[in-house]
Design an enzyme around this catalytic site. Structure first.
Site, short mmCIF file in Angstrom:
data_model
loop_
_atom_site.label_atom_id
_atom_site.label_comp_id
_atom_site.label_asym_id
_atom_site.label_seq_id
_atom_site.Cartn_x
_atom_site.Cartn_y
_atom_site.Cartn_z
N SER A 1 -19.12 12.19 36.85
CA SER A 1 -19.63 12.63 35.56
C SER A 1 -20.19 11.46 34.77
CB SER A 1 -18.51 13.30 34.76
OG SER A 1 -17.58 12.32 34.35
N LYS A 2 -20.61 11.75 33.58
CA LYS A 2 -21.28 10.74 32.77
C LYS A 2 -20.48 9.45 32.61
CE LYS A 2 -23.56 14.18 29.99
NZ LYS A 2 -22.72 15.21 30.63
N ARG A 3 -19.18 9.58 32.47
CA ARG A 3 -18.45 8.35 32.21
C ARG A 3 -18.36 7.43 33.43
NH1 ARG A 3 -14.70 12.04 33.29
NH2 ARG A 3 -13.06 11.22 34.64
N GLY B 1 -21.02 6.41 34.83
CA GLY B 1 -22.30 5.73 34.87
C GLY B 1 -23.37 6.66 35.37
#
Length: 483
Positions: free
Chosen positions: A252-254, A256
RNA sequence: GGCCCCGUCGUCCAGUGGCCUAGGACGCCGGCCUCUCAAGCCGGAAACGGGGGUUCAAAUCCCCUCGGGGCUGCCA
């Protein structure tokens, strides 16, 4: 029988690398079997779908080199390949199933469903739909609908019953319908749900193999029962494991970069990403890790796909990209490097400046992992001496022993050189090292910093040759006078 | 909670009853090469989650257990 595979991204976000890998596996299998690869847009979520995301996804597919034979943008015998164009067809199927009593209108409102779900959960019962409207007499239901009462349409999951199917990656799967509720086919505003639209399209488009993320495994019984109710032919399923981040959680986004476009921008080569992605959950055999996509096509089998999820390892991708960058033909490398070089220079390059770069280019290519590494390595070729010889660099230069004699000696020698080429420069400066009794490791660093502004640079003699005598002397002179 | 899926070095893969003192790759550590940095070369540490079976023999088969993930929406 010829195979027909599809990838059906939902344009509710930018193209994810997981989508890229799923698409790749479908494409590889289609190409391996000489079948047809189809791209369809699943845009039934009208609230979240955006054209810009669709464009991003299509561009991502093209960038990866996954060409499609039928689908959005290329057409084919099955219409637009965009679900929002097929609402009529989905309604038709839903009504037919109601008529055949394999589906039924559901008059429960979202609010009611929500409170009942909460109650069920509190009481420790399964939170799925309780089947209340399934008991309504079909004639009564028709009257209520004719009278204008809003209704969704739910599928009448055969109960008791079980669904069994062979998953190409997981083997035999068997699910008791006890655990599958009567899911919504058509929303009360007449728009189809994913389950309906996707299944209808798979049947209509004669999809033979459905290879998709493992997250869809639990809803597969719904799809096969719906297919059967439609009188369609069941596809063969293959559920591909998900891609996780380094913490084992779904990527996911966290974690990267997760969008394919981000990899484009970060300076990755599509061949490298494809090669890397193909290895996430699959391997061609033995030890090979770098191989052309033609090799993947030749060897790819859905049955060889790994069952367990893979962690996306950026470090390995970086290494692999470096391998591909180094393997590029030099003119191809130069073409790809051009925008990064110009960006570093801050202006379009003159022919003379471009030839400076070209002189050094093979040495840059060897050292670039990512295309975006190039700028920092060549910037010194195009800036003025004040940018290179700063108080900071002077500070570094004077920290080397003998910095002053080195620079003075170098100026003297380089000024009197007959030819200012790599060999002459090297011979001359090695003479300097001998004269000063220094080894190259120590003796060349002050010059490197004065010339390039950094302790890390392309090889020094070649860099000087590319820069030209005038610029080299200009920088050395600036350094000497500021020490 | 229920249902489903999964479990080999830090990571990605190989391994489908004996060829496994478990192999390769990335990363990591050390060394060599070397004008810095890369690249290259050499070497090293590093795993079958645990427990029971079955078998002459198990990473490979069975059971249990633990752990991770997914699903559980009128999202997809």
């Amino acid at each position: 029988m010829t195979t027909r595979l599809r990838v059906a991204p939902s344009p509710t976000g930018a193209m994810h690398v997981g989508t890229g890998r799923t698409a790749l596996f479908n494409w590889l299998f289609a190409r391996h079997t000489g079948g047809t690869f189809i791209v369809r847009i699943d845009d039934t979520d009208t609230a979240r779908s955006e054209k810009a995301f669709e464009d991003d996804i299509l561009a991502g597919l093209r960038w990866l080199g996954l060409d499609w034979d039928e689908g959005v943008g290329v057409g084919g015998p099955h219409g637009s390949y965009r679900q929002s164009d097929r609402y009529g067809r989905y309604e038709e199927v839903a009504e037919k199933l109601i008529a055949e009593e394999t589906a039924y209108p559901c008059f429960c409102t979202p609010g009611e469903l929500e409170t009942r779900r909460a109650e069920a959960e509190a009481a420790g019962r399964p939170p799925g739909y309780d089947g209340r409207c399934r008991a309504i007499d079909a004639v009564d239901a028709r009257h209520r609908r004719n009278a204008g009462e809003r209704a969704a349409v739910r599928f009448k999951m055969p109960r008791p019953g079980t669904t069994e199917f062979v998953d190409l990656v997981r083997g035999e799967i068997r699910v008791d319908h006890q655990h599958v509720d009567d899911f919504v086919l058509l929303r009360s505003d007449r728009r189809p749900t994913y389950h309906l639209a996707s299944t209808v399209d798979d049947v209509d488009y004669e999809i033979t193999h459905v290879a998709r993320g493992e997250d869809l495994l639990p809803s597969t019984p719904r799809h096969v029962q719906l297919t059967l109710a439609m009188g369609g032919k069941e596809a063969t399923y293959a559920h591909i494991p998900l891609i996780n981040g380094p913490d084992g959680k779904r990527l996911s986004k966290r974690h990267g970069a997760q969008g394919v476009t981000e990899y484009v921008d970060a300076g990755y080569l599509p061949e490298a990403l494809v090669n890397y992605l193909s290895l996430l959950g699959w391997s061609p055999s033995g030890d090979a890790s770098i191989f052309p996509v033609t090799e993947s096509i030749r060897l790819f089998e859905l049955t060889d796909v790994q069952k367990n999820p893979a962690v996306f390892d950026r470090a390995k991708l970086d290494w692999m990209n470096g391998e591909y960058v180094r393997a590029l033909p030099s003119d191809r490398f130069n073409d790809l490097a051009a925008p990064y070089v110009e960006q570093a220079a801050g202006h379009p390059l003159s022919p003379e400046e471009w030839s400076r770069f070209e002189q050094l280019s093979p040495l840059i290519q060897e050292r670039a992992k990512l295309l975006t590494d190039i700028g920092d390595q060549v910037r010194f070729l195009f800036v003025d001496h004040d940018t290179v010889v700063t108080p900071e660099t002077i500070g570094i230069i004077v920290s080397f022993p003998e910095a002053k004699p080195i620079i003075e000696n170098a100026i003297e020698r380089l000024t009197s050189l007959a030819e200012f080429d790599h060999e002459s420069i090297e011979t001359s400066l090695r003479g300097m090292l001998d004269e000063l009794g220094l080894n190259a490791r120590k003796g060349l660093q002050p010059l490197r910093v004065a010339i390039t502004g950094s302790t890390v640079s392309p090889p020094l003699f070649e860099s000087m040759a590319a820069l030209g005598r005038e610029t080299v002397l200009d920088r050395l002179d600036a350094a000497r006078s500021r020490m």
